[in-house]
Design a protein around this motif. Structure first.
Motif, short mmCIF file in Angstrom:
data_model
loop_
_atom_site.label_atom_id
_atom_site.label_comp_id
_atom_site.label_asym_id
_atom_site.label_seq_id
_atom_site.Cartn_x
_atom_site.Cartn_y
_atom_site.Cartn_z
N LYS A 196 43.75 -0.15 -20.01
CA LYS A 196 42.45 0.51 -20.01
C LYS A 196 41.40 -0.32 -19.30
N ALA A 197 41.42 -1.62 -19.50
CA ALA A 197 40.44 -2.48 -18.84
C ALA A 197 40.62 -2.47 -17.32
N GLU A 198 41.87 -2.41 -16.87
CA GLU A 198 42.13 -2.37 -15.43
C GLU A 198 41.68 -1.04 -14.82
N VAL A 199 41.89 0.05 -15.52
CA VAL A 199 41.45 1.36 -15.02
C VAL A 199 39.93 1.41 -14.96
N GLN A 200 39.26 0.89 -15.96
CA GLN A 200 37.80 0.87 -15.93
C GLN A 200 37.28 -0.02 -14.80
N ARG A 201 37.98 -1.10 -14.53
CA ARG A 201 37.59 -1.97 -13.40
C ARG A 201 37.73 -1.23 -12.07
N LEU A 202 38.79 -0.45 -11.90
CA LEU A 202 38.98 0.33 -10.68
C LEU A 202 37.92 1.42 -10.55
N LEU A 203 37.53 2.02 -11.65
CA LEU A 203 36.48 3.04 -11.59
C LEU A 203 35.16 2.44 -11.16
N SER A 204 34.84 1.28 -11.68
CA SER A 204 33.60 0.61 -11.25
C SER A 204 33.69 0.13 -9.81
N LEU A 205 34.92 -0.18 -9.35
CA LEU A 205 35.09 -0.64 -7.97
C LEU A 205 34.78 0.46 -6.97
N VAL A 206 35.09 1.70 -7.31
CA VAL A 206 34.83 2.81 -6.40
C VAL A 206 33.50 3.50 -6.67
N GLY A 207 32.69 2.92 -7.55
CA GLY A 207 31.35 3.45 -7.76
C GLY A 207 31.22 4.46 -8.87
N LEU A 208 32.16 4.51 -9.80
CA LEU A 208 32.08 5.42 -10.93
C LEU A 208 31.77 4.64 -12.21
N ASN A 209 31.31 5.34 -13.19
CA ASN A 209 30.98 4.72 -14.47
C ASN A 209 32.26 4.51 -15.27
N PRO A 210 32.50 3.31 -15.80
CA PRO A 210 33.70 3.09 -16.62
C PRO A 210 33.78 4.00 -17.85
N GLU A 211 32.65 4.56 -18.25
CA GLU A 211 32.67 5.46 -19.41
C GLU A 211 33.32 6.81 -19.10
N HIS A 212 33.60 7.07 -17.81
CA HIS A 212 34.25 8.33 -17.42
C HIS A 212 35.75 8.31 -17.66
N TYR A 213 36.19 7.34 -18.40
CA TYR A 213 37.64 7.15 -18.62
C TYR A 213 38.26 8.37 -19.29
N ASN A 214 37.57 8.99 -20.21
CA ASN A 214 38.13 10.09 -21.01
C ASN A 214 37.70 11.47 -20.53
N ARG A 215 37.10 11.56 -19.35
CA ARG A 215 36.67 12.85 -18.83
C ARG A 215 37.78 13.50 -18.01
N TYR A 216 37.61 14.83 -17.77
CA TYR A 216 38.58 15.59 -17.01
C TYR A 216 38.04 15.84 -15.59
N PRO A 217 38.93 16.15 -14.65
CA PRO A 217 38.48 16.30 -13.25
C PRO A 217 37.44 17.39 -13.05
N HIS A 218 37.46 18.47 -13.84
CA HIS A 218 36.51 19.55 -13.61
C HIS A 218 35.09 19.15 -13.96
N GLU A 219 34.90 18.01 -14.59
CA GLU A 219 33.58 17.54 -14.95
C GLU A 219 32.93 16.69 -13.86
N PHE A 220 33.60 16.57 -12.71
CA PHE A 220 33.10 15.73 -11.63
C PHE A 220 32.83 16.59 -10.39
N SER A 221 32.00 16.06 -9.51
CA SER A 221 31.73 16.71 -8.23
C SER A 221 32.83 16.38 -7.23
N GLY A 222 32.71 16.96 -6.02
CA GLY A 222 33.74 16.72 -5.01
C GLY A 222 33.82 15.27 -4.58
N GLY A 223 32.66 14.63 -4.38
CA GLY A 223 32.67 13.23 -3.99
C GLY A 223 33.23 12.33 -5.09
#
Length: 443
Positions: A147-174
């Motif tokens: 989980k810590a590694e996935v959150q690090r990757l999310l922050s690396l690409v500019g996403l919030n680590p808190e989005h770990y438990n969200r689904y794809p339909h909750e995000f925009s195209g970018g």
């Protein structure tokens, strides 16, 4: 400080000219079947003979029209499709016909970013499950926990680590495209194939994703093969660019050479279609080249050069002989019988001619100043000849048939060897010329 120096080593290694991927004669033909027994009656030649290489740490851009085989080529080099012919070498190892078990260890080093951010993510899985899937498939346990590694990757690409438990339909195209980039970078690959990563995004989001890819390449020392339609995006991110047309590469060159002086007519037509964001050029005459006709079918491509049906420079040789991909300049390859902006070959000249070209005027040559003129050198004719010198013999004029004119007799020419005498009569000129003794007696 030592950890920082070790982190910089992969970025410095990207400048080496080592070949990471080498493709030779790559082909992919999709069969066309017909009837109850599914008999093959033809084939779609999506990719028909590609030759190129990708150096470690560089970005190779692939451009071309829709249907030219760009996406098929990307799936072939990642071995998502089985090639019909040719060879693919990754780090010197042939991976052309490796099976699922043989390709599994190489999946760490070769990853792909898909074109559609909506279709490439499973809507039933959370972001944490999607990004952590490569670790589970490769049976890799990252340090600090999954989980810590996935959150690090999310922050690396500019996403919030808190989005770990969200689904794809909750995000925009970018944001969905950023999730796909995070999944591709999970296992720290050496080669990333990005199939039109910004084509389905807004212009503002495109700039963010492109800048993100640049930052990740500098930070992680990645090697990219980017497929795109937008020539402006390719110009911004690519070191070398390959132009494809109907399953073949027609031109391959570095960024500056291709955009500065394209050689293939198809590349010239593509460059002319790029809009220039300059308000001062509004209403000015556009230099866009409009190609006539439609793109030929890959089922039955034309003979010879495949672009000759739409090329304005096509000749007879273009319809019968296929041009090979040759290097006309250093780092610039083109497959065309009549390339544009091609360097001209200097003519072989002798040393004398080279010296004459260097010194066109003898007086301008400092080595000849002050020297006497050669005795056998040609001189200009004197306008006032000396009467004691013999008169030059002039050439005889050519008579026209039926004109009745007589040629000028040589006896009428003034001569300094004989004393001037009376002018002979008009009728005796030929007699004097033929019988000098008779002429002397009459005098």
């Amino acid at each position: 400080m030592k950890k920082t120096e070790k982190a910089v080593i992969p970025a410095q290694a990207t400048d080496s000219p080592e070949v990471l991927l080498k493709v030779t004669g790559l082909q992919k033909h999709f069969p066309i079947t017909k009837g109850l027994i599914r008999r093959q009656v033809g084939a779609v030649k999506a990719v028909d003979g590609l030759d190129f290489d990708v150096r470690r740490g560089e970005t190779l851009g692939i451009v071309g029209e829709s249907g030219c085989g760009k996406s098929t080529m990307g799936r072939l080099i990642t071995r998502l499709l089985e090639p019909t012919g040719g060879s693919i070498e990754f780090e010197g190892k042939d991976i052309t016909h490796l099976g699922v078990g043989g390709m599994r260890p190489l999946r760490r080093d070769v990853q792909m970013i898909f074109q559609d951010p909506y279709g490439s993510l499973n809507p039933r899985h959370t972001v944490g499950t999607i990004v952590s899937a490569p670790f589970k498939l490769q049976k890799v346990t990252p340090e600090g926990g999954l989980k810590a590694e996935v959150q690090r990757l999310l922050s690396l690409v500019g996403l919030n680590p808190e989005h770990y438990n969200r689904y794809p339909h909750e995000f925009s195209g970018g944001q969905r495209q950023r999730i796909g980039i995070a999944r591709a970078l999970a296992l720290k690959p050496k080669l990333v194939v990005a199939d039109e990563p910004v084509s389905a995004l807004d212009v503002s989001i495109q700039a963010q994703v492109v800048n993100l890819l640049d930052d990740l390449q500098q930070e992680l020392g990645l090697t990219y093969v980017i497929i795109a339609h937008d020539l402006s995006v390719i110009r911004h991110v690519s070191d070398r660019i390959a132009v494809m047309y109907l399953g073949k590469i027609v031109e391959l060159a570095d960024n500056k050479s291709l955009y500065g002086a394209p050689m293939h007519p198809y590349t010239t037509a593509l460059m002319s279609a790029v809009p220039v964001p300059d308000p001062r050029r509004r209403g000015a005459k556009s230099g866009r080249i409009l190609l006539k006709g439609d793109v030929p079918s890959p089922i039955s491509p034309p003979s010879g050069c495949r672009f000759h049906t739409r090329c304005w420079k096509a000749t007879q040789i273009c319809t019968t002989q296929e041009p090979p991909l040759l290097a006309l300049k250093t780092g610039h390859q083109v497959a065309c019988h009549h390339p544009e902006n091609a360097p001209t070959r200097p003519r072989a000249t002798s040393p004398c001619r080279a010296r004459q070209r260097q010194w066109p005027n003898p007086r301008s040559n400092p080595s000849r100043q002050g020297r006497p003129r050669a005795p056998d050198a040609p001189t200009l004719p004197d306008l006032h000849p000396d009467p004691a010198s013999p008169a030059p013999i002039q050439p005889r004029r050519r008579l026209r048939r039926g004109s009745g004119a007589e040629p000028r007799s040589l006896s009428r020419l003034p001569s300094s060897r004989t004393a001037p005498g009376p002018t002979p009569p008009p009728g005796g000129s030929q007699a004097v010329a033929r019988h000098p003794a008779g002429a002397k007696g009459r005098q």
